[in-house]
Design a protein around this motif. Sequence first.
Motif, mmCIF file in Angstrom:
data_model
loop_
_atom_site.group_PDB
_atom_site.id
_atom_site.type_symbol
_atom_site.label_atom_id
_atom_site.label_comp_id
_atom_site.label_asym_id
_atom_site.label_seq_id
_atom_site.Cartn_x
_atom_site.Cartn_y
_atom_site.Cartn_z
ATOM 1 N N VAL A 110 38.560 31.206 -53.619
ATOM 2 C CA VAL A 110 38.802 29.801 -53.902
ATOM 3 C C VAL A 110 39.961 29.410 -52.994
ATOM 4 O O VAL A 110 41.063 29.950 -53.138
ATOM 5 C CB VAL A 110 39.156 29.544 -55.384
ATOM 6 C CG1 VAL A 110 39.613 28.114 -55.588
ATOM 7 C CG2 VAL A 110 37.989 29.864 -56.286
ATOM 8 N N PHE A 111 39.686 28.486 -52.069
ATOM 9 C CA PHE A 111 40.640 28.087 -51.048
ATOM 10 C C PHE A 111 41.040 29.344 -50.283
ATOM 11 O O PHE A 111 40.210 29.951 -49.641
ATOM 12 C CB PHE A 111 41.807 27.330 -51.679
ATOM 13 C CG PHE A 111 42.829 26.790 -50.708
ATOM 14 C CD1 PHE A 111 42.446 26.115 -49.559
ATOM 15 C CD2 PHE A 111 44.179 26.938 -50.938
ATOM 16 C CE1 PHE A 111 43.377 25.614 -48.667
ATOM 17 C CE2 PHE A 111 45.127 26.440 -50.061
ATOM 18 C CZ PHE A 111 44.724 25.778 -48.920
ATOM 19 N N THR A 112 42.289 29.792 -50.360
ATOM 20 C CA THR A 112 42.687 31.037 -49.695
ATOM 21 C C THR A 112 42.927 32.155 -50.711
ATOM 22 O O THR A 112 43.363 33.241 -50.343
ATOM 23 C CB THR A 112 43.981 30.835 -48.869
ATOM 24 O OG1 THR A 112 45.019 30.421 -49.742
ATOM 25 C CG2 THR A 112 43.784 29.808 -47.784
ATOM 26 N N PHE A 113 42.649 31.874 -51.979
ATOM 27 C CA PHE A 113 42.948 32.829 -53.045
ATOM 28 C C PHE A 113 41.722 33.673 -53.385
ATOM 29 O O PHE A 113 40.605 33.168 -53.444
ATOM 30 C CB PHE A 113 43.425 32.093 -54.304
ATOM 31 C CG PHE A 113 44.615 31.216 -54.071
ATOM 32 C CD1 PHE A 113 45.881 31.751 -53.895
ATOM 33 C CD2 PHE A 113 44.470 29.832 -54.007
ATOM 34 C CE1 PHE A 113 46.979 30.936 -53.666
ATOM 35 C CE2 PHE A 113 45.557 29.012 -53.783
ATOM 36 C CZ PHE A 113 46.821 29.559 -53.606
ATOM 37 N N ASP A 114 41.973 34.968 -53.624
ATOM 38 C CA ASP A 114 40.913 35.835 -54.127
ATOM 39 C C ASP A 114 40.713 35.556 -55.611
ATOM 40 O O ASP A 114 41.686 35.419 -56.360
ATOM 41 C CB ASP A 114 41.292 37.324 -53.957
ATOM 42 C CG ASP A 114 41.309 37.746 -52.504
ATOM 43 O OD1 ASP A 114 40.518 37.187 -51.717
ATOM 44 O OD2 ASP A 114 42.122 38.629 -52.158
ATOM 45 N N ILE A 115 39.450 35.490 -56.014
ATOM 46 C CA ILE A 115 39.157 35.304 -57.435
ATOM 47 C C ILE A 115 39.343 36.653 -58.113
ATOM 48 O O ILE A 115 38.705 37.638 -57.761
ATOM 49 C CB ILE A 115 37.725 34.778 -57.647
ATOM 50 C CG1 ILE A 115 37.565 33.404 -56.998
ATOM 51 C CG2 ILE A 115 37.409 34.694 -59.141
ATOM 52 C CD1 ILE A 115 36.148 32.874 -57.011
#
Length: 143
Positions: free
Chosen positions: A55-60
């Motif tokens: 999500v965006f640059t974040f790991d889920i």
Amino acid sequence: MNTQNKAQNALEDIKVSSKLKIATLWASFMFLYIYVDYFHLYMPGKIEDILAGKVFTFDISYVFLLIALIFVTIPALMIFLSVALPAKVNRRANIIIAAVYIPYTLFNLTGEAWVHMVFGAVVEVALLCLIIWYAWKWPSSLR
């Protein structure tokens, strides 16, 4: 009888408490907050990113999802707490939490922001400002 009919049909402005005004502003904020995220899923490539674990640059991850849920839970609880908390605590909590959510709402525009996201953020920030304003202007006799 005629005056009685007029009285029944007359529009009446009811005095609405600060608590109820603020609670309904939080409810409105929550509807927009959820729907902007929901409509985000319709943007090309977003479902694929989610399926790929981003999500965006974040790991889920479980931590990401827990943090996301906390950020949704706080304004959801404010709907109830704005009605249930004593006035003095209520006023402070609404001012602080709404003020914290303004930069958070604007942070959500980082990256690829479509017009629907900008529009949603503008309205969300306006609602948060109204929450702060109503809490700030809380009648001093009730504080």
